[in-house]
Scaffold this active site. Structure first.
Site, PDB file in Angstrom:
ATOM      1  N   ASP A   1      82.072 -34.566 -38.451  1.00  0.00           N
ATOM      2  CA  ASP A   1      82.331 -35.761 -37.664  1.00  0.00           C
ATOM      3  C   ASP A   1      83.564 -36.516 -38.108  1.00  0.00           C
ATOM      4  O   ASP A   1      84.022 -36.354 -39.214  1.00  0.00           O
ATOM      5  CB  ASP A   1      81.159 -36.724 -37.899  1.00  0.00           C
ATOM      6  CG  ASP A   1      80.212 -36.727 -36.748  1.00  0.00           C
ATOM      7  OD1 ASP A   1      80.365 -35.878 -35.876  1.00  0.00           O
ATOM      8  OD2 ASP A   1      79.319 -37.599 -36.742  1.00  0.00           O
TER       9      ASP A   1
ATOM     10  N   LYS B   1      83.975 -37.989 -33.033  1.00  0.00           N
ATOM     11  CA  LYS B   1      83.958 -39.003 -31.991  1.00  0.00           C
ATOM     12  C   LYS B   1      84.683 -40.184 -32.588  1.00  0.00           C
ATOM     13  O   LYS B   1      84.378 -40.617 -33.676  1.00  0.00           O
ATOM     14  CB  LYS B   1      82.534 -39.456 -31.697  1.00  0.00           C
ATOM     15  CG  LYS B   1      81.604 -38.380 -31.224  1.00  0.00           C
ATOM     16  CD  LYS B   1      80.277 -39.052 -30.965  1.00  0.00           C
ATOM     17  CE  LYS B   1      79.189 -38.052 -30.662  1.00  0.00           C
ATOM     18  NZ  LYS B   1      77.912 -38.745 -30.472  1.00  0.00           N
TER      19      LYS B   1
ATOM     20  N   MET C   1      78.431 -50.535 -35.576  1.00  0.00           N
ATOM     21  CA  MET C   1      79.204 -50.470 -34.328  1.00  0.00           C
ATOM     22  C   MET C   1      79.298 -51.824 -33.638  1.00  0.00           C
ATOM     23  O   MET C   1      79.312 -51.906 -32.418  1.00  0.00           O
ATOM     24  CB  MET C   1      78.559 -49.455 -33.360  1.00  0.00           C
ATOM     25  CG  MET C   1      78.442 -48.076 -33.951  1.00  0.00           C
ATOM     26  SD  MET C   1      77.412 -46.974 -32.970  1.00  0.00           S
ATOM     27  CE  MET C   1      75.763 -47.440 -33.492  1.00  0.00           C
TER      28      MET C   1
HETATM   29  N1  SAH Z   1      74.937 -42.213 -39.203  1.00  0.00           N
HETATM   30  C1  SAH Z   1      75.888 -43.200 -39.654  1.00  0.00           C
HETATM   31  C2  SAH Z   1      76.167 -44.256 -38.587  1.00  0.00           C
HETATM   32  C3  SAH Z   1      76.885 -43.728 -37.397  1.00  0.00           C
HETATM   33  S1  SAH Z   1      77.228 -44.983 -36.269  1.00  0.00           S
HETATM   34  C4  SAH Z   1      75.352 -43.844 -40.920  1.00  0.00           C
HETATM   35  O1  SAH Z   1      74.216 -43.642 -41.293  1.00  0.00           O
HETATM   36  O2  SAH Z   1      76.129 -44.548 -41.567  1.00  0.00           O
HETATM   37  C5  SAH Z   1      78.898 -45.354 -36.623  1.00  0.00           C
HETATM   38  C6  SAH Z   1      79.001 -46.732 -37.266  1.00  0.00           C
HETATM   39  O3  SAH Z   1      78.652 -46.660 -38.635  1.00  0.00           O
HETATM   40  C7  SAH Z   1      80.390 -47.306 -37.278  1.00  0.00           C
HETATM   41  O4  SAH Z   1      80.720 -47.894 -36.059  1.00  0.00           O
HETATM   42  C8  SAH Z   1      80.269 -48.330 -38.365  1.00  0.00           C
HETATM   43  O5  SAH Z   1      79.596 -49.473 -37.906  1.00  0.00           O
HETATM   44  C9  SAH Z   1      79.358 -47.640 -39.333  1.00  0.00           C
HETATM   45  N2  SAH Z   1      80.094 -46.972 -40.417  1.00  0.00           N
HETATM   46  C10 SAH Z   1      80.147 -45.664 -40.702  1.00  0.00           C
HETATM   47  N3  SAH Z   1      80.875 -45.442 -41.811  1.00  0.00           N
HETATM   48  C11 SAH Z   1      81.279 -46.649 -42.241  1.00  0.00           C
HETATM   49  C12 SAH Z   1      82.038 -47.113 -43.346  1.00  0.00           C
HETATM   50  N4  SAH Z   1      82.540 -46.279 -44.258  1.00  0.00           N
HETATM   51  N5  SAH Z   1      82.229 -48.438 -43.480  1.00  0.00           N
HETATM   52  C13 SAH Z   1      81.731 -49.307 -42.604  1.00  0.00           C
HETATM   53  N6  SAH Z   1      81.019 -48.941 -41.541  1.00  0.00           N
HETATM   54  C14 SAH Z   1      80.791 -47.631 -41.356  1.00  0.00           C
END
Ligand code: SAH
Length: 513
Positions: free
Chosen positions: A41, A63, A178
């Site tokens: 991803d 994405k 998000m």
């Molecule tokens: N499965 C992922 C979430 C996917 S949704 C998890 O468990 O973290 C995608 C959202 O995750 C982004 O829009 C953001 O809000 C958050 N996100 C993912 N990586 C991030 C990071 N390193 N720092 C801050 N927010 C993050």
């Protein structure tokens, strides 16, 4: 439920963690190493692909925000298709696969085709980013609960379907994923449903990475501040009193080298350790291999010496590469450390001595001054007249050791054990960073790292791209090479070790804060 499998294929749904590649689980890394196909991803750190098999097929299924590279159904189909071909597939997803990652839907597709799978949980962004921002999501003095909420519910829905009434006052800490685009609506809804406007809020972008950004404020003002400062996704939003603890508990983004980009020019097989030192101080490290260690054109000289090892009184190693080259040749000749017998061993410095220990050898002599001159000086108090000394060296080694010891009456045999070759090119990511003037500091840990980088870039371009970049050199000889090439040297530690170089880089930037 998993039924009797129809295929030899298998899918690992792996949480890659929030960004810091160290935050993947042991199990996750193991499964990446096993996979024949890896679908990864946008949010999964590509550095994790280092753990993949050489022959693994890597497919980017990213994405970015709303602009989906592949539709979810296409990803599901691809997973199913690869597994039905009998492949071992790793699906690498940012954070945790079951937290807002649509991992559940991917799993359902696998179940529908009776494909066996395993879920490897990961550190979800809400937990990882909050931790690296110094915000405990729960704390007995502030809150007993935390909620994970999506701030963007997909194309057909918006945040209005969230039960704001309950959420606003029902949970102590609220973590939105998000939620950056909808921040004005989110903060307004929370306040409209009873959350006080002065409630602290933190936005954490690219949490756990060297480019983490944190913006703090209150429910009343954070949306406006984010708009004004152009704060962008991907970020999590933490709402609640615990945010105030960051002032006290901040530990990551205030490290001395945080926000600095450091270019490490090293032999490809040596880059790791120094980079880890710098990263531990918060730096973002770019690695640029400038040396490729290769076998000598002929092993005749070295093999000859090894065949008569019993004749030698001393064996001298002036670099980690020499240790590696010597012992790998011993092994190739079906010998081991015992072949050295009673011969005494000198190591140029503690690092080289440590490597010797991996081969069961304790260095008898380590000079105070970790360079060729130091080795010669260390022998000053010993009578080496007529003694046989073996010095397996690199093809570019200086003459200091053989000449200095021969002058004192020793018979020195100095076969070439390895060659320093230039790699083909500077990695594109490094070149871009230099061109965009994103590099703060460049480090040279041997003369050849400087001269090879100059060769790789061409001397004019070398000077042009390094203009304004702080130059850190491991010692006087490397510094002289840098100056000969036209660079000014800003940092040179007194002790010629990577630890000392790291410490001096830290001090250099501390004094500039
Ligand atoms: N499965 C992922 C979430 C996917 S949704 C998890 O468990 O973290 C995608 C959202 O995750 C982004 O829009 C953001 O809000 C958050 N996100 C993912 N990586 C991030 C990071 N390193 N720092 C801050 N927010 C993050």
């Amino acid at each position: 439920m998993q039924k009797y499998p129809q295929t030899n294929g298998f899918v690992y749904l792996i949480g890659a963690g929030p960004g810091d590649p160290g935050l993947i689980t042991v199990r996750g890394r193991e499964c990446i190493g096993r996979a024949e196909v890896i679908l990864y991803d946008y949010l999964a750190n590509e550095e994790l692909l280092r753990h993949a098999r050489q022959d693994a097929e890597l497919i980017y299924a990213g994405k970015v925000g709303g602009a989906h590279n592949r539709e979810q159904s296409q990803i599901n189909d691809l997973l199913v298709q690869k597994a039905l071909e009998g492949k071992i597939v790793a699906r690498l997803k940012g954070g945790d696969p079951f937290v807002f990652g649509r991992g559940g839907e991917e799993c359902e597709a696998l179940v529908a085709h009776q494909i066996p799978f395993e879920i490897v949980p990961g550190v979800t962004a809400g937990i990882g980013a909050a931790a690296y921002a110094g915000i405990p999501l729960t704390h007995r003095d502030f809150t007993t609960s935390v909620a994970f909420v999506t701030g963007h519910e997909g194309h057909d829905k918006d945040v209005s379907t969230i039960d704001w009434e309950r959420l606003s006052v029902g949970s102590g800490t609220i973590v939105f994923y998000m939620g950056i685009k909808n921040l004005p609506q989110i903060t307004a809804s929370l306040m409209a449903h009873g959350r006080p406007p002065e409630t602290p809020v933190a936005l954490i972008r690219w949490g756990t990475r060297p480019d983490q950004e944190v913006l703090t404020g209150t429910l009343a003002d954070i949306a406006e501040t984010a708009r004004k400062t152009g704060f962008k996704a991907p970020a999590i939003t933490v709402v609640g009193e615990v945010v105030t603890l960051r002032k006290k508990l901040r530990w990551f983004d205030n490290r001395p080298l945080f926000g600095r980009t450091i270019l490490v020019t090293r032999a490809a097989d040596q880059a790791g350790e120094f980079s880890r030192f710098l990263e531990a101080q918060g730096a973002r490290v770019l690695e640029c291999p400038t040396i490729r260690i290769a076998p000598p054109e002929s092993f005749a000289g070295l093999d000859d010496a090894i065949a008569r090892l019993a004749d030698f009184h001393w064996l001298i190693f002036s670099s980690a590469n020499a240790v590696g080259a010597f012992f790998s040749r011993l092994h190739a000749l079906e010998l081991d450390s015992r072949a050295i017998g009673p011969c005494k061993v000198c190591a140029v410095g503690p690092k080289t001595a440590e490597l010797l220990q991996h081969h069961g050898i304790r260095a008898d002599l380590i000079p105070d001054d970790y360079k060729g001159e130091g080795v010669v000086a260390a022998f000053a108090a010993r009578n080496i007249r007529g003694q046989q000394i073996l010095f397996p060296k690199g093809d570019r080694a200086r003459e200091v050791i053989p000449a200095g010891l021969a002058q004192r009456g020793a018979e020195v045999t100095a076969p070439v054990a390895y060659r320093n070759l230039a790699p083909d090119a500077v990695p594109p990511s490094v070149l871009t960073a230099l061109e965009e003037r994103r590099v703060d500091c460049v480090t040279f840990t041997a003369s050849s790292t400087a001269s090879n980088l100059a060769d790789l870039l061409g001397e004019n371009r070398f000077l042009n791209l390094l203009e304004g970049v702080t130059v850190a050199s491991i010692g006087p000889i490397t510094s002289r090479t840098c100056r000969d090439l036209g660079l000014e040297v800003h940092i040179e530690p007194r002790e010629y070790t990577l630890a000392a170089l790291t410490a001096d880089i830290v001090n250099y930037y501390r004094s500039r804060m």
